[in-house]
Enzyme design. Sequence first.
Site, PDB file in Angstrom:
ATOM      1  N   SER A   7       3.154  21.478 -46.044  1.00  0.00           N
ATOM      2  CA  SER A   7       2.249  21.897 -44.986  1.00  0.00           C
ATOM      3  C   SER A   7       3.014  22.069 -43.687  1.00  0.00           C
ATOM      4  O   SER A   7       3.550  21.104 -43.126  1.00  0.00           O
ATOM      5  CB  SER A   7       1.135  20.861 -44.792  1.00  0.00           C
ATOM      6  OG  SER A   7       0.356  21.201 -43.677  1.00  0.00           O
ATOM      7  N   HIS A  31       2.035  26.140 -47.260  1.00  0.00           N
ATOM      8  CA  HIS A  31       0.663  25.774 -46.945  1.00  0.00           C
ATOM      9  C   HIS A  31       0.478  25.869 -45.439  1.00  0.00           C
ATOM     10  O   HIS A  31       1.168  25.195 -44.665  1.00  0.00           O
ATOM     11  CB  HIS A  31       0.340  24.357 -47.424  1.00  0.00           C
ATOM     12  CG  HIS A  31      -1.114  24.014 -47.284  1.00  0.00           C
ATOM     13  ND1 HIS A  31      -2.049  24.410 -48.214  1.00  0.00           N
ATOM     14  CD2 HIS A  31      -1.786  23.344 -46.323  1.00  0.00           C
ATOM     15  CE1 HIS A  31      -3.248  23.986 -47.833  1.00  0.00           C
ATOM     16  NE2 HIS A  31      -3.114  23.342 -46.688  1.00  0.00           N
ATOM     17  N   ASP A  33      -2.263  25.659 -42.409  1.00  0.00           N
ATOM     18  CA  ASP A  33      -3.587  25.201 -41.976  1.00  0.00           C
ATOM     19  C   ASP A  33      -4.024  25.952 -40.726  1.00  0.00           C
ATOM     20  O   ASP A  33      -3.333  25.922 -39.702  1.00  0.00           O
ATOM     21  CB  ASP A  33      -3.551  23.700 -41.675  1.00  0.00           C
ATOM     22  CG  ASP A  33      -3.371  22.868 -42.928  1.00  0.00           C
ATOM     23  OD1 ASP A  33      -4.152  23.055 -43.871  1.00  0.00           O
ATOM     24  OD2 ASP A  33      -2.449  22.033 -42.961  1.00  0.00           O
ATOM     25  N   MET A  35      -6.897  26.115 -37.932  1.00  0.00           N
ATOM     26  CA  MET A  35      -7.968  25.317 -37.346  1.00  0.00           C
ATOM     27  C   MET A  35      -8.489  26.006 -36.083  1.00  0.00           C
ATOM     28  O   MET A  35      -7.703  26.555 -35.308  1.00  0.00           O
ATOM     29  CB  MET A  35      -7.455  23.925 -36.977  1.00  0.00           C
ATOM     30  CG  MET A  35      -6.786  23.189 -38.111  1.00  0.00           C
ATOM     31  SD  MET A  35      -6.138  21.599 -37.542  1.00  0.00           S
ATOM     32  CE  MET A  35      -5.183  21.088 -38.964  1.00  0.00           C
ATOM     33  N   HIS A  64      -5.155  27.881 -45.572  1.00  0.00           N
ATOM     34  CA  HIS A  64      -6.329  27.008 -45.637  1.00  0.00           C
ATOM     35  C   HIS A  64      -7.115  27.166 -44.342  1.00  0.00           C
ATOM     36  O   HIS A  64      -6.667  26.750 -43.277  1.00  0.00           O
ATOM     37  CB  HIS A  64      -5.841  25.566 -45.840  1.00  0.00           C
ATOM     38  CG  HIS A  64      -6.906  24.528 -45.750  1.00  0.00           C
ATOM     39  ND1 HIS A  64      -6.599  23.184 -45.622  1.00  0.00           N
ATOM     40  CD2 HIS A  64      -8.257  24.600 -45.763  1.00  0.00           C
ATOM     41  CE1 HIS A  64      -7.720  22.496 -45.559  1.00  0.00           C
ATOM     42  NE2 HIS A  64      -8.743  23.334 -45.634  1.00  0.00           N
ATOM     43  N   MET A  66      -9.766  26.142 -41.915  1.00  0.00           N
ATOM     44  CA  MET A  66     -10.643  25.073 -41.444  1.00  0.00           C
ATOM     45  C   MET A  66     -11.409  25.624 -40.243  1.00  0.00           C
ATOM     46  O   MET A  66     -11.232  25.197 -39.101  1.00  0.00           O
ATOM     47  CB  MET A  66      -9.832  23.841 -41.033  1.00  0.00           C
ATOM     48  CG  MET A  66      -8.908  23.309 -42.092  1.00  0.00           C
ATOM     49  SD  MET A  66      -8.048  21.827 -41.499  1.00  0.00           S
ATOM     50  CE  MET A  66      -6.710  21.729 -42.674  1.00  0.00           C
ATOM     51  N   MET A 136      -9.785  17.697 -50.365  1.00  0.00           N
ATOM     52  CA  MET A 136      -9.164  17.025 -49.229  1.00  0.00           C
ATOM     53  C   MET A 136      -9.150  15.522 -49.485  1.00  0.00           C
ATOM     54  O   MET A 136     -10.186  14.925 -49.765  1.00  0.00           O
ATOM     55  CB  MET A 136      -9.928  17.320 -47.939  1.00  0.00           C
ATOM     56  CG  MET A 136      -9.846  18.757 -47.451  1.00  0.00           C
ATOM     57  SD  MET A 136      -8.166  19.296 -47.056  1.00  0.00           S
ATOM     58  CE  MET A 136      -7.716  18.144 -45.750  1.00  0.00           C
ATOM     59  N   GLY A 141      -8.332  18.367 -40.271  1.00  0.00           N
ATOM     60  CA  GLY A 141      -8.201  18.489 -38.834  1.00  0.00           C
ATOM     61  C   GLY A 141      -6.944  17.923 -38.230  1.00  0.00           C
ATOM     62  O   GLY A 141      -6.494  18.402 -37.191  1.00  0.00           O
ATOM     63  N   ASP A 175      -4.816  17.806 -50.724  1.00  0.00           N
ATOM     64  CA  ASP A 175      -4.201  17.864 -49.401  1.00  0.00           C
ATOM     65  C   ASP A 175      -4.610  16.641 -48.592  1.00  0.00           C
ATOM     66  O   ASP A 175      -5.798  16.401 -48.377  1.00  0.00           O
ATOM     67  CB  ASP A 175      -4.665  19.140 -48.698  1.00  0.00           C
ATOM     68  CG  ASP A 175      -4.048  19.332 -47.320  1.00  0.00           C
ATOM     69  OD1 ASP A 175      -3.227  18.494 -46.907  1.00  0.00           O
ATOM     70  OD2 ASP A 175      -4.395  20.327 -46.658  1.00  0.00           O
ATOM     71  N   GLY A 177      -2.194  13.020 -47.048  1.00  0.00           N
ATOM     72  CA  GLY A 177      -1.573  11.749 -47.394  1.00  0.00           C
ATOM     73  C   GLY A 177      -0.855  11.755 -48.727  1.00  0.00           C
ATOM     74  O   GLY A 177      -0.593  10.691 -49.299  1.00  0.00           O
ATOM     75  N   GLY A 197       2.644  17.209 -46.088  1.00  0.00           N
ATOM     76  CA  GLY A 197       3.103  17.523 -44.752  1.00  0.00           C
ATOM     77  C   GLY A 197       4.073  16.501 -44.225  1.00  0.00           C
ATOM     78  O   GLY A 197       5.290  16.673 -44.277  1.00  0.00           O
TER      79      GLY A 197
END
Length: 214
Positions: A7, A31, A33, A35, A64, A66, A136, A141, A175, A177, A197
């Site tokens: 990520s 990947h 993200d 937002m 992705h 969001m 998730m 976020g 996605d 942790g 990430g």
Amino acid sequence: MTKIAPSLLAADFLNLGAAADLVNREADLFHIDVMDGTFVPNISFGFPVVDAIAKVAEKPLDVHLMIVHPDKYVARFVRAGASMVSFHYEAALEMTGDIIDLIHEEGARAGVVVNPDCPVENLFPYIGKADFFLVMSVFAGFGGQKFIPESLEKVKALREECILRGFPLTDIEVDGGVDAANASALVSAGATILVAGSSVFKAEAPAAAIRALR
């Protein structure tokens, strides 16, 4: 084979070129993200960054979204270079099927995402229609959150339902942790794409971290 999707949200934004080189050499997907500050309380990459990454990417771009109103932006992200576009069920609700169709019309693979507080059963009606699903394992976020262990059961339930409905090869992405400590359990539960990430880009040896995830 399990795919690793680093990520870029966790990468050094002043040195995205080096991050792109790492993904090209060691991983399977970028990947990215996106937002909007409304669906999630944060703002990240937009079209110019995706455009720039696409120019140097040798691996597919997994974008992705969001964001609210994902239908308004699907075409633009595919034109920017996205091969995979996922959006949140919570942002689409009854429009989920229509947005899947829209992504397909634009020539990309379509994915549907659920946050930890959204029942995974909401994805079941789209098995066989979506190309992949994203579970998730933290709340969307922000990067660097701790993995929610209950996510394993959601992945397992989704995989079992895919098999039951005759789509055993549907990709399931996870996605949040994700690291070498939980990667094996996630794959055993049915995950096929691991988004990582902080465990990659914050590691002392990012390439070795990707190999450890494999």
